[in-house]
Design a protein around this motif. Structure first.
Motif, mmCIF file in Angstrom:
data_model
loop_
_atom_site.group_PDB
_atom_site.id
_atom_site.type_symbol
_atom_site.label_atom_id
_atom_site.label_comp_id
_atom_site.label_asym_id
_atom_site.label_seq_id
_atom_site.Cartn_x
_atom_site.Cartn_y
_atom_site.Cartn_z
ATOM 1 N N VAL A 27 2.184 -3.034 10.160
ATOM 2 C CA VAL A 27 2.886 -3.763 9.104
ATOM 3 C C VAL A 27 1.986 -4.834 8.513
ATOM 4 N N ALA A 28 1.905 -4.866 7.187
ATOM 5 C CA ALA A 28 1.103 -5.882 6.501
ATOM 6 C C ALA A 28 1.820 -7.228 6.527
ATOM 7 N N SER A 29 1.047 -8.299 6.506
ATOM 8 C CA SER A 29 1.605 -9.655 6.492
ATOM 9 C C SER A 29 1.125 -10.445 5.282
ATOM 10 N N ASP A 30 0.531 -9.754 4.318
ATOM 11 C CA ASP A 30 -0.090 -10.468 3.199
ATOM 12 C C ASP A 30 0.392 -9.978 1.839
ATOM 13 N N LEU A 31 1.655 -9.552 1.753
ATOM 14 C CA LEU A 31 2.175 -9.135 0.459
ATOM 15 C C LEU A 31 2.267 -10.333 -0.480
ATOM 16 N N THR A 32 2.053 -10.086 -1.770
ATOM 17 C CA THR A 32 2.107 -11.148 -2.770
ATOM 18 C C THR A 32 3.049 -10.747 -3.895
ATOM 19 N N LEU A 33 3.384 -11.725 -4.740
ATOM 20 C CA LEU A 33 4.225 -11.424 -5.897
ATOM 21 C C LEU A 33 3.507 -10.464 -6.844
ATOM 22 N N GLY A 34 2.197 -10.494 -6.819
ATOM 23 C CA GLY A 34 1.433 -9.541 -7.627
ATOM 24 C C GLY A 34 1.656 -8.113 -7.187
ATOM 25 N N ASP A 35 1.887 -7.924 -5.888
ATOM 26 C CA ASP A 35 2.194 -6.574 -5.383
ATOM 27 C C ASP A 35 3.511 -6.062 -5.955
ATOM 28 N N LEU A 36 4.472 -6.963 -6.149
ATOM 29 C CA LEU A 36 5.752 -6.565 -6.738
ATOM 30 C C LEU A 36 5.560 -6.118 -8.181
ATOM 31 N N ALA A 37 4.779 -6.888 -8.926
ATOM 32 C CA ALA A 37 4.524 -6.527 -10.322
ATOM 33 C C ALA A 37 3.775 -5.198 -10.407
ATOM 34 N N LYS A 38 2.816 -5.019 -9.521
ATOM 35 C CA LYS A 38 2.060 -3.761 -9.503
ATOM 36 C C LYS A 38 2.961 -2.593 -9.142
ATOM 37 N N TYR A 264 6.274 0.072 -0.337
ATOM 38 C CA TYR A 264 6.203 0.538 1.061
ATOM 39 C C TYR A 264 4.772 0.929 1.412
ATOM 40 N N HIS A 265 4.124 1.646 0.519
ATOM 41 C CA HIS A 265 2.762 2.118 0.790
ATOM 42 C C HIS A 265 1.801 0.951 0.962
ATOM 43 N N ARG A 266 2.093 -0.153 0.283
ATOM 44 C CA ARG A 266 1.281 -1.347 0.426
ATOM 45 C C ARG A 266 1.637 -2.091 1.724
ATOM 46 N N ALA A 267 2.897 -2.031 2.125
ATOM 47 C CA ALA A 267 3.361 -2.800 3.273
ATOM 48 C C ALA A 267 3.029 -2.155 4.610
#
Length: 269
Positions: A27-38, A264-267
Motif C-alpha cells: 500500500v502506498a503512503s504518498d498519494l497527493t491531490l495531483g493523483d486525484l486530478a490525474k 487504485y493502480h497508484r495506491a
C-alpha cells in the motif's frame, strides 16, 4: 490454422498477464491531490475511448435509481425516498466492477469484449466479488433500517399522514435530517473506505475479500486527507448527476469508475 493457434495463444497470454498472482498488496503512503486530478483525467479518457461500456453500466445505475424512485412514489412511501436516494451511491462501487475490468484491459492492451468485461463479476472463479456484492446489499439494507429508526425517533406518528415535505420542515423534521445526515455520512465513509480499493483489487488480483478490505482501509488510513477528498469528490459528482432525473449518472458513474481504477493502480504497488 497456425496463425489462428498463435493468435489464440497471444490472447490467452494477455488475459493471463492481467491476473496478478497471489501476493500481499503493498500500500502506498504518498498519494497527493495531483493523483486525484490525474485519475479523473485518465478516467475521462477511458470513458471517451470505450463509451459503450460506460454508457451501459451508467444506464444500469440510472435505471436502478429510477426504479427506486418509482417504487417509493407509487407505493406512497415518500418518507423512504430521501434515505433511498441518500443510500443509493452505496451500490455504485459494485456496479462499477465492469468498468474496472474495462480500464484494466485497455491499459494492458487486452481484448475488450462484452464477455470479458461482464465476466469480471465472477472474479477469478472464487466468488470473492460476489461476496462483496452481498456486503453491498447488506450495507444498503442496514442504512435503510437505521434511517427508518431515526425517522421513528424524531417524527414518529406525528409525521404519518402529513405531507412529507411539510413534515421535514418542522423542528422535528429538521432535527431528523441533521442526525440522519451525520449518521449516514459516517456510515457512507466507512463503507467507502471498505470498498474504494477492495473491489478494484479483487478484479485485479486473486485475493480473498478480507485481504482486499484490509488493504482498502490501509490506503485510506495512510492517505487520509487525499482519500477523504476523493470521497467528497465522488459524493458531490454523484449528487449533482442525480439531480436531472438521475441522467447525469450516465457520464458521472463511468468516469468515476474508470478514475477509481487508476487511483487504485497508484495506491497499490
Amino acid at each position: 490454422m497456425a496463425r489462428e493457434g498463435k493468435a489464440q495463444m497471444e490472447t490467452t497470454g494477455q488475459d493471463s498477464a492481467l491476473n496478478t498472482p497471489l501476493s500481499p498488496p503493498r500500500v502506498a503512503s504518498d498519494l497527493t491531490l495531483g493523483d486525484l486530478a490525474k485519475a479523473l483525467g485518465t478516467g475521462w479518457r477511458d470513458f471517451l475511448a470505450m463509451p459503450r461500456f460506460g454508457l451501459f453500466f451508467g444506464g444500469v445505475y440510472v435505471l436502478a435509481g429510477l426504479l427506486i424512485g418509482w417504487v417509493t412514489v407509487t407505493g406512497g412511501n415518500l418518507t423512504w425516498l430521501i434515505p433511498a436516494i441518500a443510500g443509493f451511491p452505496l451500490v455504485a462501487p459494485f456496479v462499477a466492477v465492469g468498468l474496472y475490468e474495462a480500464s484494466r484491459r485497455r491499459a494492458a492492451g487486452a481484448p475488450l469484449t462484452w464477455g470479458a468485461v461482464l465476466g469480471a463479476l465472477k472474479g477469478h472463479g472464487d466468488d470473492q466479488i460476489l461476496s462483496m456484492g452481498v456486503i453491498v446489499f447488506v450495507a444498503f439494507s442496514f442504512w435503510m433500517i437505521v434511517a427508518h429508526a431515526i425517522f421513528a425517533v424524531f417524527v414518529g406518528e406525528s409525521g404519518m399522514g402529513r405531507d412529507p415535505l411539510a413534515a421535514l420542515l418542522t423542528p422535528e423534521g429538521l432535527a431528523m435530517l441533521g442526525v440522519g445526515g451525520a449518521v449516514g455520512g459516517v456510515m457512507a465513509f466507512a463503507f467507502y473506505a471498505m470498498t474504494v480499493i477492495s473491489l478494484p483489487l479483487l478484479v485485479d488480483r486473486k485475493v480473498d475479500f478480507l485481504t482486499a478490505i484490509i488493504a482498502s482501509f490501509a490506503v485510506v488510513r495512510r492517505n487520509f486527507v487525499v482519500m477523504l477528498t476523493w470521497a467528497a469528490v465522488i459524493a458531490a459528482l454523484l449528487f449533482v448527476a442525480m439531480l436531472p432525473g438521475f441522467l447525469g449518472l450516465l457520464v458521472a458513474l463511468p468516469v468515476l469508475g474508470h478514475a477509481t481504477w487508476h487511483l487504485y493502480h497508484r495506491a497499490i504497488a
